[in-house]
Scaffold this active site. Structure first.
Site, PDB file in Angstrom:
ATOM      1  N   GLU A   1      22.193  27.419  37.937  1.00 62.00           N
ATOM      2  CA  GLU A   1      22.981  28.057  38.825  1.00 62.00           C
ATOM      3  C   GLU A   1      22.590  29.114  39.723  1.00 62.00           C
ATOM      4  OE1 GLU A   1      26.794  31.346  37.920  1.00 62.00           O
ATOM      5  OE2 GLU A   1      25.464  30.971  36.227  1.00 62.00           O
ATOM      6  N   HIS A   2      21.667  29.938  39.091  1.00 68.25           N
ATOM      7  CA  HIS A   2      20.730  30.719  39.758  1.00 68.25           C
ATOM      8  C   HIS A   2      19.177  30.394  39.640  1.00 68.25           C
ATOM      9  CE1 HIS A   2      23.900  33.791  39.989  1.00 68.25           C
ATOM     10  NE2 HIS A   2      24.396  33.380  38.675  1.00 68.25           N
TER      11      HIS A   2
END
Length: 441
Positions: free
Chosen positions: A334-335
């Site tokens: 996601e990050h």
């Protein structure tokens, strides 16, 4: 720190162990689907009465059928009650988020000449309505209000509403109301969980039926979305928070450890990895983590420790950059934060990530709150095929075609051949001498 950090050497992992490191902690939805079904059915049948009843039952909030909607007085109270520095920060963040999504907005229509006299393109129009779900279980999240509502408003969605659980006092979180106001949204409703999803899917006397619902939520929310997926667009699934810090050894490992805790503190179901090729980074990070944890609340420490004990989080030492990059691209986080003195040199290596933040001055805190790009990101490996929430999620494309007489004469023979080959008589007739005869008449 009471829980040891899971430290692994990528080169020593078996295929099964590597697979476990790639896995996320996803909830088994079976029990939630079973329990959410009667909630969804009750809201569909009873409307506001059921919605208020479930809000009293699950959120322990004194809400009745006639107090589900936030009032002008609620917004005024929030402005009086919220600390000035919080209001200022929300205003600042909203401005940046709006600027980013304004720049992202596509042109309303494009039309190109595909062949002489034949034009084709796209027209972009907003969807009619959207419900922005804002959770409250582990805190209050005004940032989620801005990240969902602002791009919808920029896209031109006519009806944007917020659904969010009230607190035990029956009130919506003050910052949530101020964030909604900053986004230009006045319809905020005191409901969460499966019952809120059911409300915007079916519509009630108070809560309008919407065409789409966006925003993260609990397994109850995810289960309810599945149950109403034939009634409302539920968007890309959003699971527990996850991140990878990639460090090439040119940045202090203690700084890497500081940023490793950002997503780890979200919850015990989060995932957070520090992936590096440098043993010095590992040693520095391990030495710094206990001190950083001492500066966090007991609840956040408990979450971070649960994540970093593995196997859904920890520190991974890789034999070389190639294997580190391969692991991260397989993971599709996601990050992703690239901790390097030359982060741009690494950017092209990473193909799969919801968000990539470059360098020591770009912790995901900035991305989550104030930088501008959306923090509603694909999780669970979806970053291989999905994108962050954006203006495009609130718009739809309509293909446009325009053909002149000369353009028709050029295209028709080829279209007729294909139509006849595929066995479509009417298709073929529509571009035959039958048409030419009618046009001349």
């Amino acid at each position: 720190m009471t829980t040891p950090v899971y430290v692994v050497r990528l080169a020593e992992l078996s295929p099964e162990e590597r697979k476990r490191c790639l896995a996320r902690t996803e909830s088994e939805l079976g029990p939630f689907l079973e329990k959410a079904q009667p909630i969804v059915a009750a809201v569909a049948e009873e409307g506001d009465e059921a919605l208020a009843r479930f809000t009293r039952q699950f959120d322990k909030a004194p809400v009745t059928a006639d107090t589900l909607a936030a009032t002008a007085q609620d917004f005024a109270r929030a402005r009086r009650s919220l600390a000035p520095d919080v209001i200022e920060a929300i205003t600042f963040a909203a401005r940046n988020i709006d600027r980013f999504h304004q720049d992202q907005k596509p042109e309303e229509m494009w039309l190109h000449e595909i062949s002489p006299g034949a034009f084709a393109g796209d027209r972009m129009t907003p969807i009619p309505s959207v419900a922005c779900y804002v959770p409250r279980g582990k805190g209050s999240f005004p940032s989620s209000v801005m990240m969902t509502c602002i791009p919808a408003k920029v896209a031109g969605v006519e009806k944007v509403v917020v659904v969010t659980p009230p607190g035990p006092d029956g009130q919506i979180d003050d910052a949530t109301l101020i964030a909604a106001e900053a986004a230009g949204v006045s319809q905020v409703f005191k409901c969460g969980g499966a019952q809120a999803v059911a409300a915007v899917a079916h519509g009630t006397k108070t809560v309008p039926r919407c065409a789409k619902i966006v925003g993260p939520g609990s397994p109850w929310v995810v289960a309810a979305k599945r149950l109403v997926a034939d009634l409302i667009d539920t968007g890309t699934p959003a699971g527990p928070s996850e991140s990878i810090i990639f460090a090439d050894g040119t940045i202090d490992g203690r700084l890497c450890a500081l940023d490793l805790l950002i997503e780890a503190e979200h919850g015990a179901d989060s995932s957070a990895w520090l992936v590096t090729t440098d043993a010095g980074v590992v040693a520095a990070a391990l030495s710094a983590l206990p001190g950083f944890l001492c500066e966090m609340s007991a609840e956040r420490v408990r979450f971070a420790e649960a994540v970093l004990k593995g196997p859904q989080g920890g520190i991974m030492l890789c034999p070389d950059a190639e294997s580190a990059v391969a692991f991260i691209n397989d993971y599709a986080p996601e990050h992703l934060q690239i901790m390097s003195c030359e982060p741009m040199a690494w950017l092209g290596s990473f193909k799969n990530a919801g968000e990539i933040l470059l360098g020591e001055y770009a912790p995901s805190t900035l991305g989550n709150f104030v930088l501008g790009p959306n923090h509603v990101l694909p999780t669970g490996g979806w970053a291989k095929t999905a994108s962050p929430l954006s203006v495009f999620d609130f718009m739809k494309r309509t293909s446009i075609g325009y053909v002149t007489r000369g353009g028709y004469a050029n295209l028709a023979p080829y279209a007729r051949v294909i139509a006849k080959y595929e066995g479509f008589d009417a298709h073929a007739n529509a571009v035959s001498k039958m048409r030419e005869k009618l046009l001349k008449s």
